[in-house]
Design an enzyme around this catalytic site. Structure first.
Site, PDB file in Angstrom:
ATOM      1  N   HIS A  52       0.863  -1.192   0.000  1.00  0.00           N
ATOM      2  CA  HIS A  52       0.000   0.000   0.000  1.00  0.00           C
ATOM      3  C   HIS A  52       0.887   1.226   0.000  1.00  0.00           C
ATOM      4  CE1 HIS A  52      -3.170   2.797   0.603  1.00  0.00           C
ATOM      5  NE2 HIS A  52      -2.769   3.130   1.821  1.00  0.00           N
ATOM      6  N   ASP A  54       0.905   5.081  -0.159  1.00  0.00           N
ATOM      7  CA  ASP A  54       0.200   6.361  -0.070  1.00  0.00           C
ATOM      8  C   ASP A  54       0.853   7.389  -0.988  1.00  0.00           C
ATOM      9  OD1 ASP A  54      -1.845   5.992   2.016  1.00  0.00           O
ATOM     10  OD2 ASP A  54      -0.130   5.579   3.308  1.00  0.00           O
ATOM     11  N   ASP A 176      -7.779   1.502   2.252  1.00  0.00           N
ATOM     12  CA  ASP A 176      -7.405   2.404   3.336  1.00  0.00           C
ATOM     13  C   ASP A 176      -8.340   3.579   3.572  1.00  0.00           C
ATOM     14  OD1 ASP A 176      -5.745   3.014   5.473  1.00  0.00           O
ATOM     15  OD2 ASP A 176      -4.401   4.267   4.286  1.00  0.00           O
ATOM     16  N   HIS A 418      -6.597   9.609  -0.262  1.00  0.00           N
ATOM     17  CA  HIS A 418      -7.309   9.549   1.017  1.00  0.00           C
ATOM     18  C   HIS A 418      -6.526  10.131   2.196  1.00  0.00           C
ATOM     19  CE1 HIS A 418      -5.122   5.676   0.575  1.00  0.00           C
ATOM     20  NE2 HIS A 418      -4.872   5.837   1.865  1.00  0.00           N
TER      21      HIS A 418
END
Length: 973
Positions: A52, A54, A176, A418
């Site tokens: 993941h 970001d 997420d 996000h």
């Protein structure tokens, strides 16, 4: 002796495992055909190796990619992708998924042709699969649906262009985001996704779903749609997106398998038993014999060999002992897991609401981020609006790959992440997001100015713009006595708009149209609170308001501004000391002698309405226990659950004029407002300024400021909020549709995201014409109705404690040495019928405001030759150059019921001829005729339909049903 014998026996077993490892098989094709086959009679565990990444959070996008600032976090995306590709090439059984195209795009451009060929082979074999595919993994609460569509489309187009059909994602992966919206599901379905997997859902919802084996379901993105085209298979992951506890084999973790029995620390038996126990525990919560296990975490796989080597050991051991454990482990992907669920032929339950608000424990409601960093939220909304206008102009004149437009697209897309639009990144990362938006908006204005000047084809040039008009600052207009103005309308309908130009003095000015006719103007003073905004570098003390009428759709109007004389005009500014009634032909409002809005009347309605400001004190805590949770960037947790009124205005004045009537209110040093009623408008405008909020120390409460609207409408416990700026969802106070709510936080548990609209109505009226009050916002905010007849919206937050969910900073925004000042707008509509459509139109006009350019004074102005007029209920969602030969057009019917509306596509291209059209999925990268989605059995029998309509080629006239969006690639001659 006995201990040595046990070790020897383990060693023999270890040797046999290596010799007798199952024969590997792999496919040479991508898609579902490449998936491993589950085994009957066993629990089939799908290992999904993933990372993941970001697109900004604790570090900026660039810092994450290059791996810098290891003092903040050890994370380097370029090394992850290097390492993963090498690991996949070593073993044809291994698989991996990747999500964030913003990072992959950058990495791909740095690779040699040989490496690109190897990666393409991995994609074509289905071993490297792109999932989700958006430029960023967008937020679902604060993001506007137009920006979500652009974010997804931009990433999917990149993957499709470079990897063909094998690069097109089939499954969405929202692991997420902090809650999930129904409109997001609708968007995914209309883009052709077969399923969605996410990581976060309310703790109580999860507990119930685990008990009921309903962790996976069919989610109706549009409950009113008769077909199943908006339906989306949706699964909640068991352990968020993390691996099973004790099985994180990354260099950032400490878990490891020691499988050589000769070693003192041999732990294979213990770890296998631990894994089997966890597998059975997870299996008890799901409805089939297939389980997905997310083998990865934040920025994992910088050393992919560690992950794969340990997973290989665990997989091979369990598969060799299948008779004992009845567990079959395989490398898989979300798509392959979805296929196995589909093959189970099970009947699934149906969900039709959304997953807001999300609580991770009884005192951690993730509702603060609905408002956090309101200045950034407002800037993102403005940048998104400008981008739509920019793409329209570019589609008429530009070329593919325009660097300015690409910069703008990427800047808006990355800000849908996000941790961006949510306001949950560190301050230096937020600054980087804002800088990217600034650069993108600057580039967009250059693209627009070049295109518009080319269209006008005259000696006049409109190259100047004023990005600080939101604080009534414009150096260009303040430094000139005469200049020209171009007003571009990005809506595909004629629009009339009031334009406000900052000026220094209360002199005599005039505005002329292109025919040299004088248009109506009005000079209004700026409130003192605007003049005192920290960092405002402007000598303007007034604004000249003029009425730009009938600006053509996708066209422009030109005006000349002239300073006529230095004679000072007398502005009628009166201090409010008695009841004041202001009105126009549609609306009257009453302000009492204390300067408070008290009443609103239309021709058919009359309500008492008090608008006031208040604030919550944010809870303080060290986050060591649930009850010690602090209010922070993510979490809204008010101390005492009581909003403290700011009080009545300390001063209030009224300005009356021919175009606008204004009430200026100052409540205290950090709260002020202007209430405006424009001529001919059916709604009020309330422009508020909040800040600088008072500073305080760590471990003391901060302030969370709200605007509250109290009416005599009997709304009971019901209210409505929009879903990502589209259609409304009904909310019920202290209630959840799918589980019994344990009301531990009575305020924050009732907060919902408001992207553009919120409303209450008379719930006891039997008449179809019910009194309704609607509030339209200019950015995402958190909102609720805590009492019958009330609505409140959170405007600004300044907090001095971190809430413990990772960002590691208090939400303490400052600028120029003081707390950050934010200026924004609400629009208030009182109505009785067709209110959803009326409010939607107001929201759309706020979103797609005219774009203003300035130029030196030019006496030879021309009328715009471009004029587009679509039916009133049809919104031009997108007009974007998709290739050198084609333009992507998205049309939306904003009605919620009724008959279809017909649109002639050639209306959008005056002076041009359409050669052919192809209808596509919502993302624009797949012809709709080629879309084949998985069909699912549901508990609602009538839902088992998946028909695709209107996929014919070369259709120039189209019908749009209410609530429908249709997308076309249009080739022009």
């Amino acid at each position: 002796m006995c201990w040595r014998m046990i070790c020897y026996q383990h060693f023999i077993v270890w040797i046999l495992l290596v010799i007798n490892a199952p024969e590997r098989s792999f496919s040479s094709s991508c898609g579902y055909e490449s998936c491993p086959k589950p085994k009957d009679g066993m629990i089939n565990v799908h290992f999904v190796p993933h990372t993941h990444n970001d697109v900004g959070w604790l570090k900026t996008v660039d810092q994450y990619y290059y791996g810098s600032r290891t003092d903040i976090q050890r994370a380097g995306v370029q090394y992850i992708l290097d390492s993963v590709v090498d690991a996949l090439l070593k073993d044809p059984e291994r698989r991996f998924i990747y999500v964030e195209s913003a990072f992959f795009w950058r990495w791909w451009g740095e690779q040699t042709e040989e490496k690109q060929k190897e990666v393409k082979n991995l994609v074509e074999e289905g071993r490297l699969e792109f999932i989700g595919g958006g430029w960023s993994m967008n937020d679902e609460a604060a993001a506007h649906y137009t920006a979500i569509i652009d974010n997804m489309s931009y990433g999917i187009k990149f993957f499709s262009d470079h990897f063909g059909k094998c690069g097109r994602p089939r499954v969405s992966w929202q692991i997420d985001p902090f809650g999930h919206s129904r409109e997001q599901a609708n968007i995914f379905a209309k883009m052709g996704f077969d399923g969605l997997f996410f990581g976060r859902l309310d703790y109580a919802d999860k507990e119930k779903r685990m008990r009921d084996n309903t962790m996976e379901m069919i989610w109706k993105g549009d409950p009113d749609e008769k077909s199943s085209q908006s339906d989306l298979f949706t699964g909640a992951l068991f352990h968020a997106y993390s691996p099973p506890p004790g099985f994180c084999f990354d260099s950032l973790c400490q878990d490891v398998l020691m499988d050589d029995p000769r070693m003192e620390d041999f732990n294979m038996d213990e770890k296998v038993a631990e894994f089997v126990k966890y597998t059975l525990f997870q299996a008890s919560s799901y409805a089939t014999d297939n389980l997905i296990m997310t083998m990865g975490e934040d920025f994992n796989y910088m050393n992919a060999n560690m992950w794969f080597k340990n997973m290989d050991k665990l997989k091979n051991f369990l598969n060799t002992n299948q008779d004992k454990h009845k567990i079959n482990v395989m490398y898989s992907t979300p798509s392959c897991y979805l296929k196995s669920l589909h093959s189970s032929n099970k009947t699934w339950t149906v969900k039709s609401d959304d997953f807001f608000p999300y609580a991770s424990d009884p005192h951690a409601y993730w509702t603060g981020y609905f408002t956090s960093r309101p200045a950034l939220k407002g800037m993102i909304r403005q940048a998104n609006s400008l981008l739509q206008a920019c793409k329209q102009i570019h589609s008429r004149h530009g070329t593919i790959g325009d660097k300015g437009l690409e910069t703008a697209k990427r800047s808006v897309a990355v800000n849908q992440h996000h941790d961006a639009v949510t306001g949950t990144a560190k301050q230096h990362v937020t600054d980087d997001y804002a800088l990217r938006l600034h650069n993108g908006m600057t580039a967009c204005r250059k693209v627009m100015a070049d295109g518009l000047n080319n269209e006008l084809g005259m000696g006049c040039s409109f190259d100047e713009y004023c990005p600080m008009l939101n604080i009534s600052q414009c150096a260009f207009t303040e430094q000139r006595l005469a200049f020209s103005i171009l007003v571009y309308n990005p809506l595909a309908n004629n629009v009339s708009s009031f334009i406000r130009i900052p000026v220094k003095n209360k002199h005599v000015y005039r505005v002329l149209n292109h025919e040299n006719y004088e248009v109506e103007t009005q000079l209004v003073p700026l409130p003192d609170q605007v003049l005192k905004i920290p960092g405002r570098l402007s000598s303007a003390k007034y604004e000249l308001v003029f009425f730009a009428d009938d600006i053509p759709g996708l066209g422009s109007k030109l005006y000349k501004f002239e300073h006529v004389s230095n004679e000072e005009i007398n502005l009628e500014v009166e201090r409010i000391e008695d009841t004041v009634i202001l009105g126009n032909s549609h609306l009257k409002m009453e302000v009492n002698k204390k300067g408070i809005l008290k009443r609103i009347k239309t021709k058919t309605s009359d309500i008492h309405l008090i608008q006031e400001f208040a604030y919550y004190k944010g809870a303080v805590g060290d986050n060591s226990e649930f009850v010690k949770r602090a209010s922070g960037a993510y979490i809204f947790r008010p101390k005492g659950n009581i909003a403290i009124p700011v009080g009545k205005p300390q001063s209030a004045t009224v300005i009356k004029g021919n175009l606008v009537q204004e009430v200026h209110q100052q409540f205290n040093d950090w709260t002020s407002q202007v209430i405006r009623l424009y001529r001919g408008h059916k709604h009020l405008e309330l422009e508020w300024i909040i800040g600088p909020l008072p500073s305080s120390q760590h471990e003391t409460p901060g302030l969370e400021v709200i605007s509250r609207y109290r009416t005599d409408i009997d709304s009971g416990d019901l209210f409505k909020t929009d879903s990502n700026g589209r259609f409304m969802i009904q909310r019920q106070r202290n209630h959840r549709p799918t589980w019994d709510l344990n009301l531990t936080e009575p305020v924050s548990a009732n907060y919902y995201p408001v992207v553009s609209r919120m409303s209450i109505e008379d719930s006891n009226s039997v008449s179809k014409q019910k009194k309704q009050v609607w509030i339209m916002t200019d950015r995402a905010e958190g909102g609720t109705s805590l009492q019958s007849g009330e609505m409140e919206l959170m405007l600004h937050r300044r907090l001095f404690n971190d809430d413990g969910f990772g960002v590691g900073e208090a939400l303490n925004e400052t600028a120029y040495g003081k707390g950050l000042v934010v200026r924004g707008k609400h629009k208030l509509l009182l109505c009785e019928e067709d209110c959803e459509i009326a409010s939607r139109r107001i929201a759309e006009e706020e979103l797609m405001k005219p774009v203003i350019f300035f130029g030196e004074y030019c006496s030879n102005l021309r009328e715009s030759t471009t004029s587009v007029e679509l039916p009133a209920d049809i919104k031009l969602l997108t007009m974007e150059k998709w290739s050198e030969e084609s333009v992507l057009v998205r049309l939306e019917n904003i009605k919620i019921d009724g008959d279809p509306t017909k649109v002639d596509l050639d209306t959008l291209f005056p002076g041009r001829t359409i050669a052919n059209t192809v209808e596509t999925t919502l993302d624009g990268s797949l012809p709709l005729a080629e879309l084949k989605r998985l069909k699912w059995k549901t508990s609602e029998l009538e839902l088992n339909r998946n028909n695709i309509e209107g996929s014919k080629k070369d259709v120039f006239s189209v019908d749009l049903k209410p609530k429908q969006i249709r997308s076309y690639l249009v080739k022009l001659r």
